[in-house]
Motif scaffolding. Structure first.
Motif, PDB file in Angstrom:
ATOM      1  N   SER A  20       8.542  11.135 -12.587  1.00 19.58           N
ATOM      2  CA  SER A  20       8.490  12.359 -11.551  1.00 19.58           C
ATOM      3  C   SER A  20       9.500  12.240 -10.397  1.00 19.58           C
ATOM      4  O   SER A  20       9.087  12.879  -9.361  1.00 19.58           O
ATOM      5  CB  SER A  20       7.120  12.037 -10.959  1.00 19.58           C
ATOM      6  OG  SER A  20       6.912  11.011 -10.191  1.00 19.58           O
TER       7      SER A  20
ATOM      8  N   ASP B  27       7.077  17.621 -12.097  1.00 19.03           N
ATOM      9  CA  ASP B  27       6.580  17.774 -13.181  1.00 19.03           C
ATOM     10  C   ASP B  27       7.546  17.958 -14.284  1.00 19.03           C
ATOM     11  O   ASP B  27       8.140  19.102 -14.504  1.00 19.03           O
ATOM     12  CB  ASP B  27       5.322  18.729 -13.282  1.00 19.03           C
ATOM     13  CG  ASP B  27       4.716  18.716 -14.377  1.00 19.03           C
ATOM     14  OD1 ASP B  27       4.760  17.743 -15.258  1.00 19.03           O
ATOM     15  OD2 ASP B  27       3.901  19.836 -14.718  1.00 19.03           O
TER      16      ASP B  27
ATOM     17  N   ASN C  47       3.997  10.074 -15.487  1.00 18.43           N
ATOM     18  CA  ASN C  47       2.925  10.988 -15.988  1.00 18.43           C
ATOM     19  C   ASN C  47       3.230  11.185 -17.612  1.00 18.43           C
ATOM     20  O   ASN C  47       4.035  10.710 -18.317  1.00 18.43           O
ATOM     21  CB  ASN C  47       3.645  12.534 -15.498  1.00 18.43           C
ATOM     22  CG  ASN C  47       3.455  12.764 -14.142  1.00 18.43           C
ATOM     23  OD1 ASN C  47       2.794  11.955 -13.721  1.00 18.43           O
ATOM     24  ND2 ASN C  47       4.339  13.519 -13.585  1.00 18.43           N
TER      25      ASN C  47
ATOM     26  N   TYR D 224      -1.822  12.848 -14.883  1.00 21.34           N
ATOM     27  CA  TYR D 224      -0.893  13.145 -13.823  1.00 21.34           C
ATOM     28  C   TYR D 224      -1.472  12.357 -12.634  1.00 21.34           C
ATOM     29  O   TYR D 224      -2.407  13.130 -11.619  1.00 21.34           O
ATOM     30  CB  TYR D 224      -0.767  14.414 -13.465  1.00 21.34           C
ATOM     31  CG  TYR D 224       0.135  15.156 -14.599  1.00 21.34           C
ATOM     32  CD1 TYR D 224       0.665  14.702 -15.628  1.00 21.34           C
ATOM     33  CD2 TYR D 224       0.282  16.931 -14.321  1.00 21.34           C
ATOM     34  CE1 TYR D 224       0.975  15.412 -16.562  1.00 21.34           C
ATOM     35  CE2 TYR D 224       0.760  17.349 -15.366  1.00 21.34           C
ATOM     36  CZ  TYR D 224       1.257  16.880 -16.385  1.00 21.34           C
ATOM     37  OH  TYR D 224       2.034  17.379 -17.444  1.00 21.34           O
ATOM     38  N   PRO D 225      -0.891  11.275 -11.819  1.00 22.55           N
ATOM     39  CA  PRO D 225      -0.147  10.237 -13.012  1.00 22.55           C
ATOM     40  C   PRO D 225      -1.085   9.402 -13.618  1.00 22.55           C
ATOM     41  O   PRO D 225      -2.138   9.239 -13.403  1.00 22.55           O
ATOM     42  CB  PRO D 225       0.692   9.543 -11.664  1.00 22.55           C
ATOM     43  CG  PRO D 225      -0.430   9.378 -10.683  1.00 22.55           C
ATOM     44  CD  PRO D 225      -1.278  10.792 -10.823  1.00 22.55           C
TER      45      PRO D 225
END
Length: 275
Positions: free
Chosen positions: A55, A69, A211, A224-225
């Motif tokens: 990320s 993302d 993620n 997430y995460p």
């Protein structure tokens, strides 16, 4: 020999180096390389596909975003992990997602992974790699689970496990040593996590958290995460100093007069402002 009269010379070719040197001697500077940083991983298991990504988004040597993302939803059962230029990946996947939605509305059924791969690779091939968008597409359709990778210039391949990005070398070492054909879900999630973490810990362009998305016959499940690999450390010392720690040598006060401005309302004679 009649079909290929001029065989290429064996060994390395340095023709482009000579060309670049000739252009620079005439005042044309060659463009420097672009360094991107990402680790994306995809693994097939017996019931579906698991995609993972870090990320961190970087701009040169600056960490621009710690919670970027990189897992893009294409449909309910198809996701796409992107590496390369962040804006290119976002806009390309957003545009293709709209085309896929129209395709599903017109056909009345879920789109297949092969159709998504074909649409994206045909689009990227037109620009011959000038769009910095390297993708791993995974999903579940009527024919089962599939995992494809698409390079920026449009070439693609299908494999049971894939990794792309600047941290892919470290992630590949983990995948090749531990992947098996019939892994269960928990073992696959652990493998994707460890492969992505290997890229995070061994690549300066990859970082922060892992993620993850799981794609099965029932749909998708996102995490997430899933795990925070590079957590922010705790300060070992106190940096709050009491007032008076720094000695004041002298003080000077400069008075500042504020100009009075008359404020009035708009009248009918005032013309409207153009925008």
């Amino acid at each position: 020999m009649s079909l290929c009269p001029d065989l290429p010379r064996p060994g390395f070719s340095f023709d482009n180096c000579k060309r670049n040197a000739a252009l620079e001697s005439r005042g044309y500077k060659s463009k420097g390389f672009v360094k991107t940083g990402t680790t994306i991983v995809g693994v097939c298991y017996k019931d579906g596909v698991v995609l993972g990504a870090d990320s961190r988004a970087t701009g040169g040597n600056i960490v621009a975003d710690k919670f970027c993302d990189k897992l893009h939803k294409m449909s309910n059962k198809i996701f796409c992990a992107g590496a390369g230029t962040a804006s290119d990946c976002d806009k390309v996947t957003e545009m293709i997602r709209g085309q896929i939605a129209l395709l599903e509305l017109n056909s009345g059924r879920d789109v297949r992974v092969a159709s998504v791969v074909r649409i994206i690779k045909q689009y990227l091939y037109r620009y011959q790699g000038h769009i910095g968008c390297a993708l791993i597409i995974g999903g579940y359709d009527a024919t089962g689970c599939h995992l494809h990778s698409i390079a920026p210039h449009g070439s693609s391949m299908e494999l049971p496990y894939l990794t792309m990005g600047s941290g892919s070398l470290a992630a590949t070492a983990v995948l090749e040593s531990r992947w098996k054909p019939d892994l269960d879900l928990e073992a696959t999630k652990k493998l994707v996590r460890d492969a992505t973490a290997a890229g995070i810990l061994n690549d300066l362009g990859s970082g922060s958290s892992v993620n993850m998305v799981v794609l099965t016959k029932k749909g998708n499940e996102t995490f997430y995460p899933y795990d925070i690999v590079c957590a922010k450390g705790v300060r070992s010392g106190l940096y709050d100093f009491p007032s008076g720690t720094t000695k004041v040598l002298r003080t000077k006060v400069i008075p500042y007069e504020i100009e009075k401005v008359e404020v009035r309302g708009a009248s009918e004679e005032d013309e409207p402002m153009d925008i």
